[in-house]
Write an enzyme that holds these catalytic residues in place. Sequence first.
Site, PDB file in Angstrom:
ATOM      1  N   SER A 138       3.876   4.819  -6.171  1.00 24.82           N
ATOM      2  CA  SER A 138       3.964   5.821  -5.111  1.00 24.82           C
ATOM      3  C   SER A 138       4.543   7.102  -5.681  1.00 24.82           C
ATOM      4  CB  SER A 138       4.864   5.312  -3.976  1.00 24.82           C
ATOM      5  OG  SER A 138       5.160   6.335  -3.042  1.00 24.82           O
ATOM      6  N   TYR A 148      13.162   1.650  -2.014  1.00 23.96           N
ATOM      7  CA  TYR A 148      11.699   1.721  -2.175  1.00 23.96           C
ATOM      8  C   TYR A 148      11.352   2.592  -3.379  1.00 23.96           C
ATOM      9  CZ  TYR A 148       6.772   2.527  -1.120  1.00 23.96           C
ATOM     10  OH  TYR A 148       5.391   2.606  -1.197  1.00 23.96           O
TER      11      TYR A 148
END
Length: 252
Positions: A138, A148
């Site tokens: 990401s 994350y």
Amino acid sequence: MTTALITGASSGLGAEFARQLAAQGHALVLVARDRARLEKLAAELRSRTGVEVEVLPADLTDEAQLAAVVDRVGDPARPVGILVNNAGIGLLHDFDRTPLEDEIKHVRLHVEAPLSLCHAAIRAMSARNEGRIINVASVAAFVPRGSYSAAKAWMLAFSRWANLHYKRRGIIVTALCPGFVHTEFHSRMGMTTKFIPPFLWLRAERVVREGLVDNLRGKGVSIPSRRYKAVVLLSRVLPGRLLQGPQRRPRR
């Protein structure tokens, strides 16, 4: 053509990887927790493309179920030529408000599972001197955005190293780093997306298409779209406090 194994294949980017790879003529192994959704996608792809599709339901945070997928990836009698590590989840709340067991599950899915699958895949691919791996990371890997971002930063760093190290053996490893994509990801974590500007959204078809092309070109990192390439460039010079982005908010 070869066999591609895709995790998180029941929806979103995983399902789109399945469609595009099937259209190219690759046989598929589809991995996700939801057997019914996998079977539905498998039937669609068999009917549309005629490729062989195997369904392998598994929760990759479960040790025994992950081991079954690892065994499938490393099976020399049924070689996997393309591995797509796509399975992932998001956490809505701040680190201190998230139960520890949820954080541990998050790390198992984003780090332990792709590490285990890459290990099996690279061992098997090395014996054949060819193979392709796409690890869906990401843009968050480049910015400070909680655990994350930390997990995706691991995937980015590992992929870059593995691509440099194993390319000599004919193995290409690419970290695919999209930004916001129109999938079920945010709704599943219960997060509202109303505050995200429309121009930041990408379509899954584009993300997958660019990721596959960059992987074929031997790139260690793929960042779809110029707008997110610009975000990554800015992340190198802007203060961390400006890169955290807005607070995640639940849907109402």
